[in-house]
Design a protein around this motif. Structure first.
Motif, mmCIF file in Angstrom:
data_model
loop_
_atom_site.group_PDB
_atom_site.id
_atom_site.type_symbol
_atom_site.label_atom_id
_atom_site.label_comp_id
_atom_site.label_asym_id
_atom_site.label_seq_id
_atom_site.Cartn_x
_atom_site.Cartn_y
_atom_site.Cartn_z
ATOM 1 N N ARG A 200 -47.630 -46.911 -9.861
ATOM 2 C CA ARG A 200 -47.456 -45.603 -10.487
ATOM 3 C C ARG A 200 -47.083 -44.543 -9.453
ATOM 4 N NH1 ARG A 200 -51.128 -41.686 -14.449
ATOM 5 N NH2 ARG A 200 -49.906 -39.846 -13.895
ATOM 6 N N ILE A 201 -47.751 -44.578 -8.290
ATOM 7 C CA ILE A 201 -47.416 -43.584 -7.251
ATOM 8 C C ILE A 201 -45.954 -43.730 -6.831
ATOM 9 C CG2 ILE A 201 -47.878 -42.910 -4.862
ATOM 10 C CD1 ILE A 201 -50.808 -43.745 -5.341
ATOM 11 N N VAL A 202 -45.511 -44.976 -6.620
ATOM 12 C CA VAL A 202 -44.121 -45.219 -6.203
ATOM 13 C C VAL A 202 -43.146 -44.645 -7.229
ATOM 14 C CG1 VAL A 202 -42.402 -47.047 -5.916
ATOM 15 C CG2 VAL A 202 -44.596 -47.218 -4.749
ATOM 16 N N ILE A 203 -43.454 -44.842 -8.502
ATOM 17 C CA ILE A 203 -42.559 -44.333 -9.554
ATOM 18 C C ILE A 203 -42.635 -42.812 -9.645
ATOM 19 C CG2 ILE A 203 -42.135 -44.323 -12.038
ATOM 20 C CD1 ILE A 203 -42.998 -47.273 -12.067
ATOM 21 N N ASP A 204 -43.850 -42.263 -9.654
ATOM 22 C CA ASP A 204 -44.015 -40.810 -9.782
ATOM 23 C C ASP A 204 -43.378 -40.058 -8.624
ATOM 24 O OD1 ASP A 204 -45.367 -41.192 -12.124
ATOM 25 O OD2 ASP A 204 -47.361 -40.695 -11.332
ATOM 26 N N GLU A 205 -43.510 -40.624 -7.416
ATOM 27 C CA GLU A 205 -42.981 -39.944 -6.226
ATOM 28 C C GLU A 205 -41.493 -40.239 -6.009
ATOM 29 O OE1 GLU A 205 -44.485 -37.802 -4.506
ATOM 30 O OE2 GLU A 205 -46.640 -38.107 -4.745
ATOM 31 N N GLY A 206 -40.937 -41.142 -6.801
ATOM 32 C CA GLY A 206 -39.526 -41.489 -6.616
ATOM 33 C C GLY A 206 -39.271 -42.295 -5.369
ATOM 34 N N TRP A 207 -40.285 -43.087 -4.943
ATOM 35 C CA TRP A 207 -40.160 -43.861 -3.710
ATOM 36 C C TRP A 207 -39.571 -45.251 -3.938
ATOM 37 C CZ3 TRP A 207 -45.799 -42.511 -1.891
ATOM 38 C CH2 TRP A 207 -45.825 -41.202 -1.406
ATOM 39 N N TYR A 208 -39.151 -45.559 -5.135
ATOM 40 C CA TYR A 208 -38.605 -46.888 -5.407
ATOM 41 C C TYR A 208 -37.125 -46.942 -5.017
ATOM 42 C CZ TYR A 208 -37.108 -44.567 -9.749
ATOM 43 O OH TYR A 208 -36.557 -43.692 -10.672
ATOM 44 N N ASP A 209 -36.619 -48.147 -4.867
ATOM 45 C CA ASP A 209 -35.233 -48.381 -4.482
ATOM 46 C C ASP A 209 -34.376 -48.287 -5.746
ATOM 47 O OD1 ASP A 209 -32.725 -49.551 -3.854
ATOM 48 O OD2 ASP A 209 -33.617 -50.764 -2.264
ATOM 49 N N ARG A 210 -33.779 -47.117 -5.982
ATOM 50 C CA ARG A 210 -33.046 -46.859 -7.229
ATOM 51 C C ARG A 210 -31.880 -47.819 -7.430
ATOM 52 N NH1 ARG A 210 -35.447 -41.993 -6.300
ATOM 53 N NH2 ARG A 210 -35.958 -40.732 -8.149
ATOM 54 N N ALA B 143 -29.647 -52.274 -10.511
ATOM 55 C CA ALA B 143 -28.722 -53.408 -10.520
ATOM 56 C C ALA B 143 -29.406 -54.752 -10.755
ATOM 57 C CB ALA B 143 -27.964 -53.461 -9.188
ATOM 58 N N HIS B 144 -30.700 -54.848 -10.421
ATOM 59 C CA HIS B 144 -31.294 -56.184 -10.361
ATOM 60 C C HIS B 144 -32.642 -56.333 -11.067
ATOM 61 C CE1 HIS B 144 -28.170 -57.364 -7.565
ATOM 62 N NE2 HIS B 144 -28.437 -56.320 -6.808
ATOM 63 N N THR B 145 -33.075 -55.332 -11.827
ATOM 64 C CA THR B 145 -34.344 -55.475 -12.545
ATOM 65 C C THR B 145 -34.156 -55.132 -14.025
ATOM 66 O OG1 THR B 145 -35.175 -53.194 -12.312
ATOM 67 C CG2 THR B 145 -35.530 -54.691 -10.452
ATOM 68 N N SER B 146 -35.135 -55.534 -14.808
ATOM 69 C CA SER B 146 -35.158 -55.150 -16.214
ATOM 70 C C SER B 146 -36.572 -54.718 -16.575
ATOM 71 C CB SER B 146 -34.732 -56.327 -17.107
ATOM 72 O OG SER B 146 -35.618 -57.422 -16.950
ATOM 73 N N ARG C 193 -27.439 -61.967 -4.633
ATOM 74 C CA ARG C 193 -26.094 -61.398 -4.745
ATOM 75 C C ARG C 193 -25.062 -62.457 -5.122
ATOM 76 N NH1 ARG C 193 -25.984 -57.340 0.575
ATOM 77 N NH2 ARG C 193 -27.299 -55.689 -0.340
ATOM 78 N N ASP C 194 -25.404 -63.733 -4.910
ATOM 79 C CA ASP C 194 -24.465 -64.816 -5.224
ATOM 80 C C ASP C 194 -24.551 -65.274 -6.674
ATOM 81 O OD1 ASP C 194 -23.640 -64.819 -2.595
ATOM 82 O OD2 ASP C 194 -25.063 -66.378 -2.000
ATOM 83 N N GLY C 195 -25.512 -64.792 -7.428
ATOM 84 C CA GLY C 195 -25.625 -65.269 -8.810
ATOM 85 C C GLY C 195 -26.889 -64.815 -9.500
ATOM 86 N N GLY C 196 -27.515 -63.803 -8.953
ATOM 87 C CA GLY C 196 -28.702 -63.268 -9.586
ATOM 88 C C GLY C 196 -29.964 -64.018 -9.181
#
Length: 685
Positions: free
Chosen positions: A223-233, A238-241, A515-518
């Motif tokens: 939650r802290i990572v998301i609230d503070e915007g510290w995640y890798d946007r 590109a690679h999560t759901s 990167r070669d196929g997910g």
């Protein structure tokens, strides 16, 4: 002669000194790229193990009551014929599912045990998987399609050492020296551990968490990572759901609530999250300390989500997804195709602990209950390879009742353990210096060659080949051990003889393979929200299951750790390892000692039910634990006691139960539960 040690799960390079072909000394191999010459006290005790006068050297058949230790020696053919005849009779009466194969921590023959089980047609293989490696393995697979290891050689800026005392407990071919070398090069360590270990004392931050609450901490950090915007946007997009759904889910884990649950200061949690999340390169070393409570799987999955959000998956200095070398090893050698689907559906506990069942394992608690109750079907026979289950499995009382009901118990071991005393047949096995094996870890494969022979002992692999032949299963195996090793190496175009001359092949790393196929998930992405879990009847996100309300009769939280001198329940009879400590200890805070009227060296009982039998420990007073926490030595037994009760009096599993287990994995709560302390007076038995 060079080899690879197997006195623990680490796999350090070893140099064995030989005089006229006889081992006379052993030390670390400075040329080994994995361990760099490091060699611990357990490795130094290898020659003790080889020469121990307490070694079993002939098969034994029980002649007295179970547990009495009354046996008579027989020849190998007699013992193996008896075992095969009784297994065949059990299968004929009750089906192959009535037979269970058990094992301890993998000694590079795990795939052999599973191959035998699959060839027999039994879905029931039991071991320590539920409280050891597999919660992390399965959480990783369910999140990003593979399991990971820390890329210490990639110079992480930050290492989040979580429930792992890595410099003392090596695993999976990743030796603690690699972490220490990274620290020497500038890596900072953030340690999450209830105990102030040596590495915790050297860490940039130490989070002395309340045992069993790590899942809440991981969700709070997300939650802290998301609230503070510290995640890798970029990585998240590109690679999560499931990012938005995850963000909503962790709203319940605000900083103040997480601080109350974990016993940590809010500022410390925030600082630790910032330190990890803002590092350009960071990895998480998640240990088995996280796998031994009812939040086991969700804790590891929450940590996997945290690593993914911060873009550290398969990145230099991050958490690398294992890419196996093309040998017939852990994945292919078990021959899971031999087990019919209708038999797989009969796996005990498979309807309850579905994620563990997917990995092919049975939880000990489910197994022992099935043996005692006869439900869902009779379980009559068990063959155990390298495991002292009376000391290592939770709920000793239930284990003892269960193995007492078996028609056949076979134990393959080096010593007469409490479990072996209950066996109908005991088979003497060889140590790592006495066998040929292919060592397969994430970072390398290596040849472990037979250096010595103890007359009368055989390797577990040789025993499995002999049993397979007697049970009519030779078509699924090999005419000899060397033929099996040749077959395992065929994918890299080597024979065993050729491989012994090479000795060690490094598994070269590849970064950002996705990167070669997910990712190797159904979606091809990191599944932050897992619909596969939902389809199995579980929640798609990890959640923290709260501990029971405090009981005034049980005012302390017990956690445990293995002494670095021993390996799980092993080596208590060896002079090198046992010299420094002869009794199990419980570490208590000075305030606790004052409250309970204890001094260093006092004997106490720890108990988890008022008035119930406890586990006997010797007091050690230290401020390395909090006043409400006690730290007990785990895996303890006394080899030279004359009775099973005497041998097991300091086994922590006398007070562990199956009352609170992980719904995914069946992981028992072996750490993080309430206990009381009872000082032992003169004359107490």
């Amino acid at each position: 002669m060079k080899s690879v040690c197997r006195m623990c799960h680490g796999g350090c390079g070893a140099v064995v000194e030989l005089v006229d072909g006889v081992p006379t000394g052993i030390h670390g191999d400075p040329d080994n790229p994995t361990s760099e010459g490091y060699f611990c006290i357990k490795g130094k005790a290898s020659l003790d193990l080889l020469r121990s006068p307490d070694r079993l050297t002939t098969p034994l058949v029980r002649t007295g009551p179970r547990g009495s230790g009354a046996f008579e020696p027989v020849g190998w053919d007699t013992a193996l014929d008896r075992i095969a005849d009784r297994l065949a009779a059990a299968i004929g009466r009750h089906g192959p599912e009535s037979v269970v194969l058990g094992q301890g921590t993998d000694r590079n023959y795990q795939e052999w045990v599973f191959r035998l089980a699959n060839a027999l047609g039994t879905p029931n293989v039991v071991g320590p998987a539920h409280v050891c490696f597999y919660p992390r393995v399965m959480a990783s697979i369910m999140t990003y399609g593979g399991f990971t290891f820390c890329d210490y050689e990639g110079d992480p800026e930050v290492v989040l050492l979580w429930g792992s005392n890595k410099p003392s407990t090596h695993s999976d071919g990743v030796i603690g020296v690699k972490l220490l070398r990274a620290v020497e090069r500038g890596s900072r360590v953030v340690t999450v551990d209830p105990r102030r270990t040596q590495i915790a004392s050297r860490s940039a931050l130490h989070l002395a968490i309340r045992p069993g609450t790590d899942c809440a901490l991981a969700l709070g950090m997300i939650r802290i990572v998301i609230d503070e915007g510290w995640y890798d946007r970029d990585f998240v997009a590109a690679h999560t759901s499931g990012f938005d759904e995850l963000a909503e889910h962790v709203r319940a884990y605000d900083l103040e609530r997480v601080a109350r649950i974990t016993g940590l200061a809010p500022g410390l949690i925030h600082d630790a999250t910032r330190c990890y999340a803002l590092a350009a390169r960071a990895c998480i070393e998640a240990g088995t300390g996280l796998s031994q409570n009812e939040n086991s799987f969700d804790t590891h999955r929450a940590i996997a989500l945290l690593a993914a959000l911060c873009g550290n998956i398969d990145a230099p200095g991050g958490d690398l997804i294992w890419e196996p070398m093309p040998i017939e090893g852990r994945r292919a050698f078990p021959r899971s195709d031999l087990l019919p689907e209708e038999q797989a559906r009969k796996r005990i506990g498979g309807d309850k602990h579905k994620i563990l069942s997917m990995a092919g394992w049975v939880a000990p608690g489910d197994l022992h209950e099935a043996i005692v109750t006869g439900s869902p079907y009779p379980v009559t026979s068990m063959v155990v390879f390298g495991s002292n289950i009376l000391a290592s499995h939770e709920n000793t009382g239930l284990v003892r009742e269960a193995i007492g009901k078996l028609d056949l118990l076979v134990v393959c071991d080096l010593f007469m353990t409490p479990t072996a005393r209950y066996a109908d047949v005991v088979l003497p096995t060889s140590s790592w210096l006495e066998r040929d094996q292919i060592v397969e870890f994430n970072s390398y494969i290596a040849a472990r060659q037979r250096i010595a022979t103890v007359d009368g002992c055989r390797s577990d692999e040789e025993i499995i080949l002999e049993l397979a032949a007697r049970l009519g299963l030779s078509r699924h195996f090999f005419p000899s051990l060397e033929a099996a090793l040749d077959a395992k190496l065929a994918g890299i175009d080597l024979t065993w003889e050729q491989f012994t001359k090479i000795g060690y092949i490094r598994n070269e790393k590849r970064y950002r393979k996705y990167r070669d196929g997910g990712f190797a998930t159904r979606s091809g992405r990191v599944d932050l929200m897992n619909n596969g879990l939902r389809a199995l009847g579980y929640e798609p996100f990890p959640s923290y299951r709260a501990q029971p309300e405090a009981d005034p009769d049980l005012p302390y939280i017990m956690t445990s750790a293995h002494s670095r001198r021993f390996y799980n329940t092993e080596f208590h009879q060896l002079p090198t390892t046992s010299r420094g400590q002869t009794a199990a200890r419980v570490t208590v805070h000075p305030d606790t000692a004052e409250r309970e009227g204890l001094t260093d060296g006092d004997e106490v009982d720890l108990y988890s039910r008022a008035g119930a039998r406890g586990v006997r420990m010797t007091v050690r007073i230290s401020d390395s634990v909090a006043p409400n926490v006690v730290m007990a030595d785990a895996g303890w037994w006394y080899p030279h006691e004359s009775s099973v009760d005497g041998q097991l009096r300091s086994s922590v599993n006398l007070v562990t139960t199956n009352d609170r287990s992980d719904v995914h994995m069946g992981s028992a709560t072996m750490r993080g539960f309430a206990v009381g302390i009872r000082r032992r007076g003169p004359g107490r038995g």
